[in-house]
Design an enzyme around this catalytic site. Structure first.
Site, PDB file in Angstrom:
ATOM      1  N   LYS A   1      43.886  39.499  43.893  1.00 63.47           N
ATOM      2  CA  LYS A   1      43.397  39.470  45.276  1.00 63.47           C
ATOM      3  C   LYS A   1      44.569  39.266  46.234  1.00 63.47           C
ATOM      4  CE  LYS A   1      38.767  37.455  44.601  1.00 63.47           C
ATOM      5  NZ  LYS A   1      37.878  36.366  44.954  1.00 63.47           N
TER       6      LYS A   1
ATOM      7  N   HIS B   1      25.657  56.770  18.396  1.00 62.15           N
ATOM      8  CA  HIS B   1      26.190  58.131  18.316  1.00 62.15           C
ATOM      9  C   HIS B   1      27.536  58.240  19.018  1.00 62.15           C
ATOM     10  CE1 HIS B   1      22.439  59.720  16.586  1.00 62.15           C
ATOM     11  NE2 HIS B   1      21.931  58.666  17.198  1.00 62.15           N
TER      12      HIS B   1
ATOM     13  N   GLU C   1      36.074  36.155  32.054  1.00 62.81           N
ATOM     14  CA  GLU C   1      36.698  35.331  33.096  1.00 62.81           C
ATOM     15  C   GLU C   1      36.733  33.862  32.715  1.00 62.81           C
ATOM     16  OE1 GLU C   1      36.246  37.616  37.382  1.00 62.81           O
ATOM     17  OE2 GLU C   1      35.289  35.682  37.123  1.00 62.81           O
TER      18      GLU C   1
HETATM   19  O1  PA5 Z   1      33.214  34.746  38.912  1.00 61.21           O
HETATM   20  C1  PA5 Z   1      33.925  34.779  39.902  1.00 61.21           C
HETATM   21  O2  PA5 Z   1      34.324  33.742  40.440  1.00 61.21           O
HETATM   22  C2  PA5 Z   1      34.330  36.091  40.529  1.00 61.21           C
HETATM   23  O3  PA5 Z   1      33.938  37.190  39.787  1.00 61.21           O
HETATM   24  C3  PA5 Z   1      33.700  36.204  41.909  1.00 61.21           C
HETATM   25  O4  PA5 Z   1      32.309  36.175  41.780  1.00 61.21           O
HETATM   26  C4  PA5 Z   1      34.124  37.475  42.616  1.00 61.21           C
HETATM   27  O5  PA5 Z   1      35.526  37.537  42.679  1.00 61.21           O
HETATM   28  C5  PA5 Z   1      33.558  37.523  44.033  1.00 61.21           C
HETATM   29  O6  PA5 Z   1      33.909  36.365  44.739  1.00 61.21           O
HETATM   30  P1  PA5 Z   1      33.163  35.941  46.041  1.00 61.21           P
HETATM   31  O7  PA5 Z   1      31.753  35.632  45.718  1.00 61.21           O
HETATM   32  O8  PA5 Z   1      33.896  34.743  46.522  1.00 61.21           O
HETATM   33  O9  PA5 Z   1      33.273  37.076  47.008  1.00 61.21           O
END
Ligand code: PA5
Length: 463
Positions: A433, A319, A290
């Site tokens: 989203k 394996h 990310e």
């Molecule tokens: O790293 C990130 O920003 C995302 O993976 C969020 O943690 C994830 O989408 C969950 O978001 P939130 O904590 O706002 O529910």
């Protein structure tokens, strides 16, 4: 103090050749840029990168510890309702520091931990069928307070709890971790009166495990969160100003950048030789993917960059995947995690000593075999010209896990500078989203829904 070390001998050209390994000159050329990148990251510590300072938040730590003490012994289960950065670290800490079988027979007074980071109805349905919500505390974690998965779980669980305890009684079974100001969860917390913790400003989801996002559930299941932060603080002190050659975060970031940009290796395999540390590879996969996987550079060009993280677990995946790793395309580099002193020692009994295929095992320990297999795989990778580094944990403890988390968070922040992208946004996640909101008929997303339906018309090919 037990320090994590980064052994990068076998990522160098001397070990695997200059086509696949990094030369001393290539590394040296990155010393200046790396130190400048570190300075640029550190300059944002008190501004938008407040996660850098999490190991030093004494008040936050005390609040988390006091909360865990106040509910100690009252619950059999702790359940995290969260996803992505609001779940992966929680699971990784529990697996690493409480071990794989903790939940079968928890230490006296310590609850079990479930991390429900999926809304698969079969998973949620099974959970509700098997786990008694009346003996459970739910940690609802969402920084944004708008993530559909987490919020739907919250609504389901809240209804069950109200059914069991009534409007007033159910509150004791929910603790919320969310943004202090924004999102829909904070006003609900204020209105209903749930216990709550903040995700501090400047702490994005995947950089939040050392905030209440990761600490609350960890403290509830008996993890020494003070030691965790102390380990992170030690790594902070080590990396904050250390020159390139002595700085594991800078060396690791430089290796990642060179492996992809100069050695044609877009795949980063994280390879824990430790079952307890296996979930850290999932946590790191999100952090790397990310943060660095981006379409646009910081100056607005389309660059489509980013390493692909892959998780492998030693010895299990010897394996299954190592055949590909030693003979497949030269598109990967490897980070092994090694534990130098495991907590347990298991001796292999002597038996069938007239059979050489078994006799060599008798009287040896599983630790010796584990190390031999790890080193054997590393040697095979080296002989096949596949670059590999090893992060050595002297032991697995809250302190060393804290060091590891901080090391990789900082390394990824510095990688962002090498790749020239913003390591702290996630526009690609947001797009998914928004599409899900549109498909679910959320108010305000009508035009997106119409666009999706328009695009889908006439495209189906099903056999
Ligand atoms: O790293 C990130 O920003 C995302 O993976 C969020 O943690 C994830 O989408 C969950 O978001 P939130 O904590 O706002 O529910």
């Amino acid at each position: 103090m037990d320090r994590i070390t980064l052994d990068y001998t076998y990522a160098l050209a001397d070990a695997v050749g200059a086509e696949h390994g990094v030369t001393e000159a290539e590394l040296a050329a990155l010393a200046g840029p790396s130190e400048r990148a570190l300075a640029a990251v550190q300059a944002r510590r008190k501004k938008d990168l407040r996660w850098l300072d999490l190991p030093h938040q004494a008040e936050m730590l005390e609040r988390v510890q006091n909360f865990a003490t106040s509910v100690a012994g009252r619950f059999e289960n702790v359940v995290v309702l969260g996803i992505g950065g609001s779940a992966l670290g929680n699971r990784a800490l529990h697996a690493a520091l409480n071990g794989p079988y903790h939940d079968l027979a928890p230490r006296a007074g310590t609850p079990r931990l479930f991390v429900l980071d999926n809304i698969d109805p079969d998973l949620m349905g099974e959970f509700l069928a098997h786990v008694d919500v009346r003996r459970t505390i739910f940690n609802v974690i969402s920084k944004s307070g708008s993530t559909a998965e987490t919020m739907s779980q919250f609504l389901i669980v809240r209804a069950r709890l109200i059914e069991a305890f009534g409007e007033e009684g159910h509150k004791a079974h929910i603790v919320v971790t969310t943004d202090l100001k924004s999102g829909v969860l904070r006003p609900i917390v204020d209105e209903v009166g749930y216990q709550s913790f903040e995700v501090p400003d400047g702490v994005g989801g995947r950089f939040s495990v050392l905030s209440p996002v990761g600490l609350v559930s960890a403290a509830l299941v008996g993890i020494d969160v003070a030691e965790l932060l102390a380990g992170a603080a030690a790594m902070d002190a080590r990396c904050k100003v250390a020159p390139f050659n002595e700085n594991p975060a800078l060396i690791y970031a430089a290796l990642q950048w060179l492996m992809q940009s100069a050695k044609g290796k877009p795949i980063a395999v994280h390879f824990p030789y430790s079952h307890r540390l296996a979930y850290l590879a999932d946590w790191y996969a999100q952090l790397l993917a990310e943060s660095i996987g981006k379409r646009r550079s910081r100056d607005g060009r389309d660059v489509y960059v980013g390493p692909t993280p892959v998780k492998a677990v030693g010895v299990t995946d010897q394996h299954s995947q190592v055949q590909l790793y030693t003979e497949g395309p030269y598109d990967k580099w490897f980070t092994m995690l090694a534990v130098d002193r495991p907590d347990h020692s298991v001796t292999i009994p002597r038996a069938f000593e007239d059979r050489p295929e078994l006799a060599y095992l008798g009287g040896r320990t599983l630790e010796e075999l584990f190390v031999a297999e790890r080193e054997g795989t590393r040697i095979a990778l080296t002989e096949a010209h596949r670059p590999c580094v090893t992060l050595h944990f002297p032991t697995v403890s809250a302190h060393t896990v804290g060091q590891y988390i901080y090391l990789l968070e900082l390394a990824v922040a510095v990688m962002g500078e090498h790749y020239g992208i913003d390591a702290f946004d996630q526009p690609g996640v947001e797009a998914g989203k928004v599409a899900a909101y549109a498909l679910m008929g959320r108010k305000g997303y009508e035009s997106q829904r119409a666009a999706i339906e328009g695009r889908a018309a006439g495209q189906r090919r099903v056999v």
